[in-house]
Design a protein around this motif. Sequence first.
Motif, PDB file in Angstrom:
ATOM      1  N   SER A 196     -14.308   8.780 -20.761  1.00 44.50           N
ATOM      2  CA  SER A 196     -14.593   7.389 -20.392  1.00 44.50           C
ATOM      3  C   SER A 196     -15.478   7.330 -19.150  1.00 44.50           C
ATOM      4  CB  SER A 196     -13.285   6.635 -20.131  1.00 44.50           C
ATOM      5  OG  SER A 196     -13.553   5.357 -19.595  1.00 44.50           O
ATOM      6  N   SER A 197     -16.671   6.780 -19.313  1.00 45.97           N
ATOM      7  CA  SER A 197     -17.570   6.598 -18.166  1.00 45.97           C
ATOM      8  C   SER A 197     -16.972   5.612 -17.168  1.00 45.97           C
ATOM      9  CB  SER A 197     -18.932   6.092 -18.645  1.00 45.97           C
ATOM     10  OG  SER A 197     -19.528   7.013 -19.528  1.00 45.97           O
ATOM     11  N   ALA A 198     -16.281   4.591 -17.692  1.00 47.14           N
ATOM     12  CA  ALA A 198     -15.670   3.595 -16.809  1.00 47.14           C
ATOM     13  C   ALA A 198     -14.639   4.241 -15.888  1.00 47.14           C
ATOM     14  CB  ALA A 198     -15.017   2.490 -17.634  1.00 47.14           C
ATOM     15  N   LEU A 199     -13.832   5.139 -16.441  1.00 44.74           N
ATOM     16  CA  LEU A 199     -12.834   5.818 -15.615  1.00 44.74           C
ATOM     17  C   LEU A 199     -13.493   6.693 -14.552  1.00 44.74           C
ATOM     18  CD1 LEU A 199      -9.955   6.932 -18.018  1.00 44.74           C
ATOM     19  CD2 LEU A 199      -9.783   5.476 -16.015  1.00 44.74           C
ATOM     20  N   LEU A 200     -14.538   7.388 -14.930  1.00 40.01           N
ATOM     21  CA  LEU A 200     -15.225   8.245 -13.963  1.00 40.01           C
ATOM     22  C   LEU A 200     -15.792   7.424 -12.816  1.00 40.01           C
ATOM     23  CD1 LEU A 200     -17.076  10.758 -16.327  1.00 40.01           C
ATOM     24  CD2 LEU A 200     -15.212  11.275 -14.746  1.00 40.01           C
ATOM     25  N   VAL A 201     -16.334   6.269 -13.144  1.00 45.64           N
ATOM     26  CA  VAL A 201     -16.875   5.388 -12.101  1.00 45.64           C
ATOM     27  C   VAL A 201     -15.754   4.893 -11.181  1.00 45.64           C
ATOM     28  CG1 VAL A 201     -17.966   3.147 -11.684  1.00 45.64           C
ATOM     29  CG2 VAL A 201     -18.890   4.676 -13.435  1.00 45.64           C
ATOM     30  N   ILE A 202     -14.641   4.466 -11.784  1.00 46.42           N
ATOM     31  CA  ILE A 202     -13.506   3.972 -10.988  1.00 46.42           C
ATOM     32  C   ILE A 202     -12.969   5.067 -10.079  1.00 46.42           C
ATOM     33  CG2 ILE A 202     -11.084   3.255 -11.160  1.00 46.42           C
ATOM     34  CD1 ILE A 202     -11.932   1.562 -13.569  1.00 46.42           C
ATOM     35  N   TYR A 203     -12.813   6.275 -10.617  1.00 43.20           N
ATOM     36  CA  TYR A 203     -12.300   7.385  -9.804  1.00 43.20           C
ATOM     37  C   TYR A 203     -13.266   7.723  -8.673  1.00 43.20           C
ATOM     38  CZ  TYR A 203      -8.744   8.214 -13.387  1.00 43.20           C
ATOM     39  OH  TYR A 203      -7.685   8.081 -14.250  1.00 43.20           O
ATOM     40  N   ALA A 204     -14.567   7.701  -8.959  1.00 41.53           N
ATOM     41  CA  ALA A 204     -15.560   7.987  -7.920  1.00 41.53           C
ATOM     42  C   ALA A 204     -15.495   6.929  -6.817  1.00 41.53           C
ATOM     43  CB  ALA A 204     -16.958   8.039  -8.539  1.00 41.53           C
ATOM     44  N   LEU A 205     -15.362   5.668  -7.214  1.00 41.08           N
ATOM     45  CA  LEU A 205     -15.264   4.593  -6.223  1.00 41.08           C
ATOM     46  C   LEU A 205     -13.994   4.729  -5.389  1.00 41.08           C
ATOM     47  CD1 LEU A 205     -16.485   1.534  -8.342  1.00 41.08           C
ATOM     48  CD2 LEU A 205     -17.718   2.693  -6.498  1.00 41.08           C
ATOM     49  N   ILE A 206     -12.890   5.115  -6.039  1.00 37.53           N
ATOM     50  CA  ILE A 206     -11.632   5.301  -5.297  1.00 37.53           C
ATOM     51  C   ILE A 206     -11.775   6.428  -4.282  1.00 37.53           C
ATOM     52  CG2 ILE A 206      -9.253   6.127  -5.541  1.00 37.53           C
ATOM     53  CD1 ILE A 206      -9.096   4.516  -8.136  1.00 37.53           C
ATOM     54  N   ILE A 207     -12.399   7.527  -4.692  1.00 37.55           N
ATOM     55  CA  ILE A 207     -12.588   8.657  -3.774  1.00 37.55           C
ATOM     56  C   ILE A 207     -13.426   8.228  -2.571  1.00 37.55           C
ATOM     57  CG2 ILE A 207     -13.724  10.903  -3.527  1.00 37.55           C
ATOM     58  CD1 ILE A 207     -12.893  11.484  -6.436  1.00 37.55           C
TER      59      ILE A 207
END
Length: 642
Positions: free
Chosen positions: A259-270
């Motif tokens: 999921s690209s959406a999950l990768l983006v969310i995780y990157a933003l959280i980091i």
Amino acid sequence: MIRTGEKRFLDFVKEHSIIIGILLLALILRCYGLFSIPYTHDELSGLLRTRFDSFGELIAKGVQVDGHPAFVQVFLYYWTKLFGTSEWIVKLPFILSGVGGVYFAYKIGKRWSNVTVGLIVAAILATSQYPLMYSQIARPYTSGFFFTLLFAYHWGEIVFFKNYARKHLIWFPIAAALCAYNHHFSMLTAGLIGLFGIAFTYKDFLWKYLLLCLAAVILYSPHFTILSAQLKMGGLSGWLGKPDPSFLLHYIEYIFQFSSALLVIYALIIIWTRISGKSVKRSSKAILFSGILFFSVYFTGYYYSICVAPVLQTSVLIFAYPFLLLFLFGWAKEQSKRMNLMLVLAIVLVNCFVLIFQRQHYTVLYKTPFKHLFTGIDMVYKTGPKPGFTLIFSDEPKTRFYVEKGELRIPEPHLFITVPEFTEKDLELLLEKESASQYFYLAATSSLPPTYRAIVLQKYPHIIWQKNYFSASTLLLEKGKPSEKPIADIAKNKNLFNGYNPGKWYNDAYHFEKDEEWGPGYSKSLEELVKRPSDLVDVVVTLKLSDLKQDPLLVLNVQSNDSIIHYLSSSVSQHTINLKDSTVTLVQSIKFIDLKYQKFENPFLNTYVWNRDKKPVKITSFKVIYRKDNPLTYGLYEPIVE
């Protein structure tokens, strides 16, 4: 007035409400449809190896012949004797161990870094398909996931925080030994943790630390003879290939649910948690160690698979997987309780959406093949045409497991087949024998070579329905009009065939003259041809021979520039010759999902007849058929493209 005990309980719940919510969600997601979760191939294999009369026989015939240590097999042996073999009762301890692993991951993240890290890691583990799926499978993966985190927690207290409380000193060797008894990769992970501990342990405790390690080895020592026997078996080269350099990238995509959406969310959280929040004292050494541990396990498995024998799979990395998350998110600053709640909600909401709707977890896992190969046939008996014959490509003991429980009925007449023992020629003879039947039912796992299905479709070309499951499909077929038209047919689309000589087509056939080796063929770029990775192509050629001993080939290959990256062929000797008119039909098929062609430059599909005997032969039919196949074949491990 609220009594003191009740007030303490309510205060505790309020203080820990987010992690309690995560654990409850983890349990709910793992128990959803609990009574409907079927056994997988590996689970049935394990259960069939518990049918022994003594512990000694279990070890000799149920453990040593397998590649896994004894713990789970011994546990299943006694658990099923006490409680039976119903799916939910067998899976329940593994589901609970998966939830327990989420809890210990939270404790480790909170202790080694801060509460925000613990909550983020726990939320991901609670709702991601990877740990969730293995929690629902009664094999040594989720148990090892739990044992490894149990060991790491108590080990960390001793090594990083000088906490020598009795419970940590007792659980250290016990949990380490359980990791070793559980799976060779959980043993590897625990062993590497133990080795790193020698470098990290404070000098004043080093000798005691080494004694704890020795105690773990002593606890494991009864298993040495089994380990020795299993090491002689080698790896899994009989069915598992060596990993290629893209394995790690695919693993990263897999654990984040493609999921690209999950990768983006995780990157933003980091990023957000690094620049915002409250700095608290963390063990940077422990967070760095987490990354070193994961990659040490990965590269050990990778190079062992390359240099010795294949063993590396996504499943065996689950023991080190939480430490990758700790490494990625462990540098976060501590957030406020409100921000922690927002972060957790963002993770669980998006993760659950992807899990349920994109990964279709509760559809794909809950319809594994052995129990569902014949679910559709019951409706056929009641409402539709009764198939004249049923052909089954499946592990017969695993299928009959459900028959013995009274949960499955196999239609008559039927035949279980195995490949290569049952050849394509045997199939053609069977179809000829059953030619009076108007209908045919094919139930097969995905390891059936696609040419077998193509041969059946020549006799029964109309697909009434096809039901798809993870790693299996069932088809109800009948004689009549084909369901799929060829994308190229030499009788109708001669211009689509390269090397075609118009002067050689007469009397409804293409003629190879004496000493002529090459004739017409079909080529197509895979970028233009392939609509879905799960689809396939069948090539069907009928030849009229001039000599019954000649043996031309139907060739099907995939080419990248000047290199052949995949080669298949079908010879006359593999098929039955119609002695009345000296004709023979050759069939070859290719499944795109098994090719991994995307990594090659400009891949092309080529197919042609190789008249290697250089004797006269006629092509009376040459068809290329594109078929939509099962998008769920590898649906638990690959993206699903409908």
